[in-house]
Motif scaffolding. Structure first.
Motif, short mmCIF file in Angstrom:
data_model
loop_
_atom_site.label_atom_id
_atom_site.label_comp_id
_atom_site.label_asym_id
_atom_site.label_seq_id
_atom_site.Cartn_x
_atom_site.Cartn_y
_atom_site.Cartn_z
N ASP A 1 0.99 -1.19 0.03
CA ASP A 1 -0.06 0.01 0.02
C ASP A 1 0.90 1.32 -0.03
O ASP A 1 2.33 1.13 -0.16
N ALA A 2 0.25 2.33 0.20
CA ALA A 2 0.94 3.81 -0.01
C ALA A 2 1.55 4.00 1.40
O ALA A 2 2.09 5.13 1.46
N SER A 3 1.45 3.44 2.52
CA SER A 3 1.84 4.03 3.72
C SER A 3 3.50 3.77 3.69
O SER A 3 3.93 3.02 3.31
N PRO A 4 3.94 4.87 4.49
CA PRO A 4 5.40 4.84 4.63
C PRO A 4 5.92 3.65 5.09
O PRO A 4 5.38 3.17 6.40
N MET A 5 7.21 3.03 4.83
CA MET A 5 7.67 1.98 5.56
C MET A 5 8.40 2.31 6.78
O MET A 5 9.00 3.57 6.87
N THR A 6 8.37 1.43 7.78
CA THR A 6 8.93 1.82 9.33
C THR A 6 9.58 0.53 9.65
O THR A 6 9.60 -0.72 9.12
N ALA A 7 10.56 0.93 10.25
CA ALA A 7 11.44 -0.20 10.82
C ALA A 7 11.86 0.34 12.18
O ALA A 7 12.22 1.27 12.83
N GLY B 1 4.55 0.19 4.22
CA GLY B 1 4.39 -0.12 2.74
C GLY B 1 5.64 -0.77 2.01
O GLY B 1 6.67 -0.65 2.75
N VAL B 2 5.71 -1.34 1.19
CA VAL B 2 6.64 -1.93 0.49
C VAL B 2 7.63 -1.06 0.12
O VAL B 2 7.16 -0.14 -0.84
N ASP B 3 8.99 -1.14 0.41
CA ASP B 3 9.86 -0.25 -0.30
C ASP B 3 11.30 -0.97 -0.05
O ASP B 3 12.00 -0.80 1.12
N PHE B 4 11.66 -1.61 -1.12
CA PHE B 4 13.06 -2.47 -0.87
C PHE B 4 14.15 -1.55 -0.60
O PHE B 4 14.97 -2.29 -0.21
N HIS B 5 14.46 -0.45 -1.42
CA HIS B 5 15.51 0.28 -1.55
C HIS B 5 15.72 0.84 0.09
O HIS B 5 16.62 0.77 0.85
N GLN B 6 14.60 1.35 0.63
CA GLN B 6 14.75 2.03 2.09
C GLN B 6 14.82 0.85 3.13
O GLN B 6 15.48 0.85 4.13
N ALA B 7 14.22 -0.47 2.90
CA ALA B 7 14.21 -1.56 3.61
C ALA B 7 15.61 -1.99 3.70
O ALA B 7 16.28 -2.40 4.85
N ALA B 8 16.40 -2.04 2.56
CA ALA B 8 17.70 -2.52 2.34
C ALA B 8 18.68 -1.59 3.18
O ALA B 8 19.44 -2.00 3.93
N MET B 9 18.40 -0.25 3.30
CA MET B 9 19.17 0.67 3.96
C MET B 9 19.09 0.43 5.52
O MET B 9 19.88 0.65 6.49
#
Length: 362
Positions: free
Chosen positions: A283-289, A343-351
């Motif tokens: 979805d369009a929600s921001p990725m969180t970690a 939301g899914v964001d592979f680049h941000q998740a990798a960082m």
């Protein structure tokens, strides 16, 4: 009337007697050498190409595998179909013998028989070499689990000898995330299965499986390092599809790590520094970690706990096929855990994963 079931040796004797297997291959995973014998040089060549990062012998433990290229064998056994979760299509049937188990692939007719140190694949092996690859890897998995490791449904990467286990429910993008992190110079540890054990020193070790990641077109299109696995015709066809359609495609490519990222980047075993759990959604929600305590977040554990499956031979029929949550928690102890949500964001998740790993290593 009770039917006496044959032993593995008796069941396969006619096939083995009429089909010599003079061709040989040795591959070594950590300290385990799998010695493959076959009647098909073409199959040996195919397996040698696939396992080229692990060629050679010398392991402290040697596991024999005999792979016979033949028509699907007709076996008079009381096969039971293995049910699958979530209404997934049925893939396998199995029969228990006095000294082992026989598993038949329903679609291909390929038969695998194993028990008490004997391992056989009989049928159209060359046409279904991926299933033979999985069988070989399952022999290694079984050995590791019998030595006390627990099985994780996860991918893995490592940097400077310290690894992250990347877990998530099926379809979460574990392999895609691992390959995205690989773009930043890390090593590859595993695609979909990881065995975790605590060594004599008390440190956790993660051990992967020698299986190349199978990636969908969307993963290839969004990772420049994977460009070589897709032909120009497929690139044009899939580039025209929306991102949502690419996500659900069943089309897969084998991504050989040395071809895509250079030689020496597949590290099968390393220290385990942390665990990542993917809970994100499309979805369009921001990725969180954020870091979490697994003992307070047991809801995350189903993402990485993994049943050993049909290709594990139980020494005691009363053994449980899936270790308990407490077993996993006791093994992991105070290991750092990162939950990735939103939301899914592979680049941000990798960082986020790299920052997490580097922070642990400081």
């Amino acid at each position: 009337m009770t039917t006496t079931l044959p032993t593995l040796a008796h069941l396969l004797a006619p096939i083995l007697a009429s089909t010599p297997a003079p061709h040989r291959l040795e591959v070594t995973f950590d300290d385990v050498t799998v010695a493959v014998s076959s009647n098909s040089q073409a199959l040996i060549d195919t397996l040698a190409h696939y396992f080229r990062d692990f060629a050679g012998g010398g392991g402290a433990t040697v596991v024999p595998v005999v792979a016979i290229e033949a028509a699907p064998p007709e076996l008079d056994l009381p096969f039971a179909v293995q049910e699958r979760e979530g209404g997934k299509s049925l893939k396998e049937a199995y029969a228990e013998l006095p000294d082992g188990r026989v598993v038949r692939k329903l679609k291909t007719g390929l038969v695998f028989a194993f028990g008490h140190g004997e391992n056989y694949a009989v049928g159209p092996c060359l046409q279904n070499d991926n299933q033979v690859v999985n069988f070989i890897n399952n022999r290694f998995i079984e050995l590791r689990l019998k030595r006390g490791a627990l099985l994780f449904h996860a991918a893995g990467i490592a940097e400077a000898g310290q690894g992250l286990v990347l877990s998530g429910f099926s379809g979460a993008g574990k392999s895609t995330l691992a390959l995205e992190i690989m773009r930043h110079g890390t090593d590859f540890v595993s695609n979909d299965r990881i065995m975790v054990a605590r060594g004599d020193s008390g440190r956790l070790t993660m051990t992967g499986v020698a299986k190349m990641p199978r990636v969908n077109p969307g993963t290839v299109l969004n990772n420049p390092n994977l460009a070589s696995v897709m032909g120009e015709a497929d690139r044009k066809r899939f580039s025209a599809l929306p991102q949502a359609a690419l996500w659900d495609l069943e089309h897969k490519y084998d991504a050989f790590i040395d071809d895509c990222f250079g030689p020496g980047r597949f590290t099968l075993s390393c220290a385990m520094a942390g665990l990542v759990v993917l809970r994100w959604k499309r979805d369009a929600s921001p990725m969180t970690a954020s870091r979490v305590d697994l003992r307070r977040r047991r809801d995350l554990m189903a993402a990485f706990m993994k049943d050993v499956g049909l290709f594990y031979e139980f020494e005691d029929p009363s053994e449980a096929s899936l270790a308990s949550q407490d077993s996993y928690l006791d093994l992991l102890g105070d290991l750092p855990v990162l939950e990735i949500d939103g939301g899914v964001d592979f680049h941000q998740a990798a960082m986020a994963c790299l920052d997490f790993l580097r922070d642990i290593r400081r």
